[in-house]
Motif scaffolding. Structure first.
Motif, PDB file in Angstrom:
ATOM      1  N   VAL A   1     -95.830 -11.187  89.237  1.00  0.00           N
ATOM      2  CA  VAL A   1     -95.430 -12.567  89.723  1.00  0.00           C
ATOM      3  C   VAL A   1     -96.078 -13.514  89.028  1.00  0.00           C
ATOM      4  CG1 VAL A   1     -95.198 -14.346  91.607  1.00  0.00           C
ATOM      5  CG2 VAL A   1     -95.123 -11.634  92.232  1.00  0.00           C
ATOM      6  N   ARG A   2     -95.256 -14.575  88.478  1.00  0.00           N
ATOM      7  CA  ARG A   2     -95.701 -15.578  87.723  1.00  0.00           C
ATOM      8  C   ARG A   2     -95.437 -16.786  88.208  1.00  0.00           C
ATOM      9  NH1 ARG A   2     -93.682 -14.083  83.286  1.00  0.00           N
ATOM     10  NH2 ARG A   2     -92.110 -15.932  82.899  1.00  0.00           N
ATOM     11  N   SER A   3     -96.039 -17.798  88.633  1.00  0.00           N
ATOM     12  CA  SER A   3     -95.658 -18.991  89.080  1.00  0.00           C
ATOM     13  C   SER A   3     -96.007 -20.200  88.268  1.00  0.00           C
ATOM     14  CB  SER A   3     -96.243 -19.304  90.558  1.00  0.00           C
ATOM     15  OG  SER A   3     -95.663 -18.709  91.522  1.00  0.00           O
TER      16      SER A   3
ATOM     17  N   ARG B   1     -91.622 -26.020  91.824  1.00  0.00           N
ATOM     18  CA  ARG B   1     -92.294 -24.573  91.611  1.00  0.00           C
ATOM     19  C   ARG B   1     -91.315 -23.647  91.214  1.00  0.00           C
ATOM     20  NH1 ARG B   1     -96.664 -22.327  92.111  1.00  0.00           N
ATOM     21  NH2 ARG B   1     -97.717 -23.867  93.584  1.00  0.00           N
ATOM     22  N   LYS B   2     -91.647 -22.947  90.014  1.00  0.00           N
ATOM     23  CA  LYS B   2     -90.636 -21.980  89.386  1.00  0.00           C
ATOM     24  C   LYS B   2     -91.493 -20.807  89.506  1.00  0.00           C
ATOM     25  CE  LYS B   2     -87.502 -22.359  86.238  1.00  0.00           C
ATOM     26  NZ  LYS B   2     -86.828 -22.571  84.646  1.00  0.00           N
ATOM     27  N   THR B   3     -91.033 -19.510  89.985  1.00  0.00           N
ATOM     28  CA  THR B   3     -91.707 -18.338  90.124  1.00  0.00           C
ATOM     29  C   THR B   3     -90.696 -17.225  89.600  1.00  0.00           C
ATOM     30  OG1 THR B   3     -92.831 -19.022  92.177  1.00  0.00           O
ATOM     31  CG2 THR B   3     -92.978 -16.795  91.994  1.00  0.00           C
ATOM     32  N   THR B   4     -91.264 -16.363  88.861  1.00  0.00           N
ATOM     33  CA  THR B   4     -90.700 -15.170  88.171  1.00  0.00           C
ATOM     34  C   THR B   4     -91.216 -14.002  88.690  1.00  0.00           C
ATOM     35  OG1 THR B   4     -90.365 -16.541  86.168  1.00  0.00           O
ATOM     36  CG2 THR B   4     -90.015 -14.329  86.192  1.00  0.00           C
ATOM     37  N   VAL B   5     -90.424 -13.349  89.329  1.00  0.00           N
ATOM     38  CA  VAL B   5     -90.973 -11.693  89.760  1.00  0.00           C
ATOM     39  C   VAL B   5     -90.211 -11.043  88.762  1.00  0.00           C
ATOM     40  CG1 VAL B   5     -90.638 -10.286  91.661  1.00  0.00           C
ATOM     41  CG2 VAL B   5     -90.907 -12.530  92.416  1.00  0.00           C
TER      42      VAL B   5
ATOM     43  N   TYR C   1     -92.712 -12.448  98.957  1.00  0.00           N
ATOM     44  CA  TYR C   1     -93.524 -13.607  98.800  1.00  0.00           C
ATOM     45  C   TYR C   1     -93.465 -14.890  99.271  1.00  0.00           C
ATOM     46  CZ  TYR C   1     -94.120 -10.114  94.944  1.00  0.00           C
ATOM     47  OH  TYR C   1     -94.419  -8.697  94.352  1.00  0.00           O
TER      48      TYR C   1
ATOM     49  N   TYR D   1     -86.020 -22.825  98.338  1.00  0.00           N
ATOM     50  CA  TYR D   1     -85.969 -22.114  96.993  1.00  0.00           C
ATOM     51  C   TYR D   1     -84.556 -21.601  96.840  1.00  0.00           C
ATOM     52  CZ  TYR D   1     -91.018 -21.893  96.542  1.00  0.00           C
ATOM     53  OH  TYR D   1     -92.320 -22.376  96.516  1.00  0.00           O
TER      54      TYR D   1
ATOM     55  N   GLU E   1     -86.875 -20.911  92.376  1.00  0.00           N
ATOM     56  CA  GLU E   1     -86.966 -22.259  92.113  1.00  0.00           C
ATOM     57  C   GLU E   1     -86.928 -23.096  93.160  1.00  0.00           C
ATOM     58  OE1 GLU E   1     -86.336 -24.438  87.805  1.00  0.00           O
ATOM     59  OE2 GLU E   1     -84.508 -23.887  89.080  1.00  0.00           O
TER      60      GLU E   1
ATOM     61  N   GLU F   1     -92.128 -17.455  98.162  1.00  0.00           N
ATOM     62  CA  GLU F   1     -91.064 -18.014  97.210  1.00  0.00           C
ATOM     63  C   GLU F   1     -89.841 -17.194  97.481  1.00  0.00           C
ATOM     64  OE1 GLU F   1     -94.660 -18.663  95.196  1.00  0.00           O
ATOM     65  OE2 GLU F   1     -93.763 -17.062  95.826  1.00  0.00           O
TER      66      GLU F   1
END
Length: 150
Positions: free
Chosen positions: A141-143, A124-128, A77, A102, A120, A79
């Motif tokens: 994926v949640r951003s 922006r903070k992105t959780t996979v 991704y 990141y 992070e 990120e």
């Protein structure tokens, strides 16, 4: 002072100047080889270029305890990148690499029903999140955009 003395002093000065020039020229040719390579800090652009050309995810196989139908999969991704496998139906995070700009905030490696990594940046903070379906890793994926509280 006689003519002979002036010629002697002039010759000595000319020899000193030529010797100095020759030494400076020779040292400039040698450069930093005398003391080793010069170390200098990289610029931000050089660091980003080096990270962009580096292999983001190493090539890995499934864990030894994974069943015969299990496979390791890589997900990339903007990120960052992750590699995951399934271990007896549970997600296992094998590797994770943040993209330039990141960092990694939190890792739940597993094996678990859900394994996850949070990438992070400043804004922006992105959780996979990784789960397993039929022995195959599946990523969600949640951003979220983060706001500074100044």
């Amino acid at each position: 002072m006689g003519r002979r003395a002036l010629l002697g002093v002039g010759g000595w000065l000319a020899a000193a100047v030529l010797t100095t020039i020759a030494v400076v020229w020779a040292v400039s040719l040698i450069g930093t080889d005398i003391t080793g390579p010069a170390a200098r800090p990289m610029t931000l652009e050089e660091v980003e270029r080096a990270l962009a050309t580096a292999s983001a995810v190493p090539s890995v196989g499934p864990p030894a305890s994974a069943g015969p139908g299990s496979q390791a999969l890589g997900f990339s991704y903007a990120e960052g990148s992750v590699t995951a496998a399934c271990d007896a139906g549970r997600a296992l995070l094998l590797s994770w690499t943040p993209a330039p700009g990141y960092g990694v905030d939190d890792v739940e490696r597993g094996p678990a029903h859900t394994a996850s990594v949070v990438f992070e940046s400043d804004d922006r903070k992105t959780t996979v999140s990784l789960t397993c379906r039929s022995g195959t890793p599946v990523a969600t994926v949640r951003s979220a955009v983060e706001h500074d509280e100044d």
